[in-house]
Design an enzyme around this catalytic site. Structure first.
Site, short mmCIF file in Angstrom:
data_model
loop_
_atom_site.label_atom_id
_atom_site.label_comp_id
_atom_site.label_asym_id
_atom_site.label_seq_id
_atom_site.Cartn_x
_atom_site.Cartn_y
_atom_site.Cartn_z
N ASP A 1 0.83 -1.21 0.00
CA ASP A 1 0.00 0.00 0.00
C ASP A 1 0.86 1.26 0.00
O ASP A 1 0.80 2.07 0.91
CB ASP A 1 -0.94 -0.03 1.21
CG ASP A 1 -1.80 -1.27 1.25
OD1 ASP A 1 -2.96 -1.22 0.83
OD2 ASP A 1 -1.29 -2.33 1.69
N ASN B 1 -6.63 -3.98 -4.81
CA ASN B 1 -7.90 -3.50 -5.37
C ASN B 1 -7.74 -2.15 -6.06
O ASN B 1 -8.39 -1.89 -7.08
CB ASN B 1 -8.97 -3.42 -4.28
CG ASN B 1 -8.55 -2.62 -3.06
OD1 ASN B 1 -7.63 -3.01 -2.34
ND2 ASN B 1 -9.22 -1.50 -2.81
N HIS C 1 -10.62 -2.39 7.34
CA HIS C 1 -11.25 -3.28 6.38
C HIS C 1 -11.75 -4.57 7.02
O HIS C 1 -12.67 -5.21 6.50
CB HIS C 1 -10.27 -3.63 5.25
CG HIS C 1 -10.02 -2.49 4.31
ND1 HIS C 1 -8.80 -1.84 4.26
CD2 HIS C 1 -10.81 -1.88 3.40
CE1 HIS C 1 -8.86 -0.89 3.34
NE2 HIS C 1 -10.07 -0.88 2.82
#
Length: 330
Positions: A49, A120, A222
């Protein structure tokens, strides 16, 4: 990395890219990255990330990674996905690749092979761009595939494309995802699970480590990914996988399973973090949670794995090790 290795990686990228364009799920690509140290140990940096043009402390994390990478003489780097924010790459000429990768991870110790999975956010862009051999030609340390295997002798790493497993991405209207090479989804997922299952079954490695972008279990914002709990986790437990390493939640985290030796490690602190959302978790399982930026190191020997989490200041904030016979927290 030698020219021979660059050519090998490029050829495999081309094969996979062609397979993706014709909607074929091929057998998992395999790479060999054997230890080079005299004692046979393997040292790895893990980050996720991250790709924000150096912003949100990405450059600071990269600097500390470089220092630690030099100290441990890192063999290679693993990226747990969400490589380019907010919406992946537009094409294989996108300047975001240079500005978020090549121009950020400049320290000598980070000029090793990077093995990356898609997150994603990467699926919101042009997926084929990240899989393109053009990027490897631009920067020889880059290698990204959907699902693949890295054989390091004593340990095998199984990289799994987790984004297509999550139902919500196929129904939400806020974002558009690039599903080329994925549809029909049920067939794609069935093939991924079958290939991972078979590869784990056939593996003779002492250690088995699975890497994906999405959490299986997480106390972060999440939370758990139920589709992976239902579909992937039973395979990992049945095949005696030692570690599942992921990103997605922008934190550093270690959860220990009470059902098996499997450990769940989150390294998603490569840039934007500090969300301030932490859910309650069984303290018997939650070994460590840090709502901030950082990265992880992994050291593997014949009989032991050692894990360390570093914050943005380069300080070790959690460490853990295990052998095949006993588990020892440190």
């Amino acid at each position: 990395m030698t020219m021979k290795n660059i050519t090998y990686a490029t050829i495999l990228l081309m094969v996979y890219a062609v397979a993706a364009t014709v909607n074929v799920v091929a057998e998992l690509q395999r790479f060999e990255h054997l230890p080079t140290k005299a004692d046979g140990s393997l040292d790895i940096l893990v980050i996720g990330d991250w790709g924000r043009r150096g912003l949100y402390n990405q450059s600071y994390v990269a600097f500390q990674m470089g220092k630690v990478g030099e100290k441990i003489d890192a063999d290679f780097i693993v990226s747990t996905g969400d490589n380019f924010y907010e919406d992946g790459l537009v094409n294989d000429q996108d300047s975001l690749f240079d500005e978020s990768f090549t121009q950020v991870y400049t320290v000598t110790s980070l000029q090793k092979q990077w093995y990356s999975v898609l997150g994603n956010h990467d699926y919101r862009g042009n997926v084929s761009a990240q899989l393109s051999p053009t990027l490897t030609h631009k920067d020889s340390k880059w290698l990204c595939l959907r699902s693949f295997i890295v054989n390091s002798g004593i340990v095998e790493f199984f990289f799994v494309d987790t984004t297509p497993f999550q139902d919500k991405y196929f129904t939400e209207e806020e974002h558009t995802y690039d599903w080329s090479g994925i549809l029909p989804r049920e067939e794609y997922l069935s093939n991924v699970l079958k290939e991972v299952d078979m590869a784990l079954e056939e593996s003779n490695a002492t250690w088995k480590i699975v890497i994906g972008h999405h959490t299986i279990f997480s106390a972060g914002s999440h939370g758990n990914t139920q589709e992976l709990v239902d579909q992937l986790l039973p395979i990992l437990e049945a095949k005696d996988v030692d570690l599942y390493i992921n990103g997605h939640d922008h934190c550093l985290q270690h959860i220990s399973s009470q059902n098996s030796q499997l450990q769940f490690l989150t390294s998603g602190g490569g840039s934007k973090a500090w969300r301030g959302e932490v859910n309650q978790w069984d303290p018997k399982e939650m070994k460590f949670y840090y709502d901030g930026q950082g990265f992880m190191t992994l050291r593997v020997t014949d009989n032991e794995i050692s894990v360390a989490f570093y914050n943005v200041f380069g300080e070790i904030i959690h460490s853990w090790r295990t052998s095949k016979y006993t588990h020892m927290d440190s």
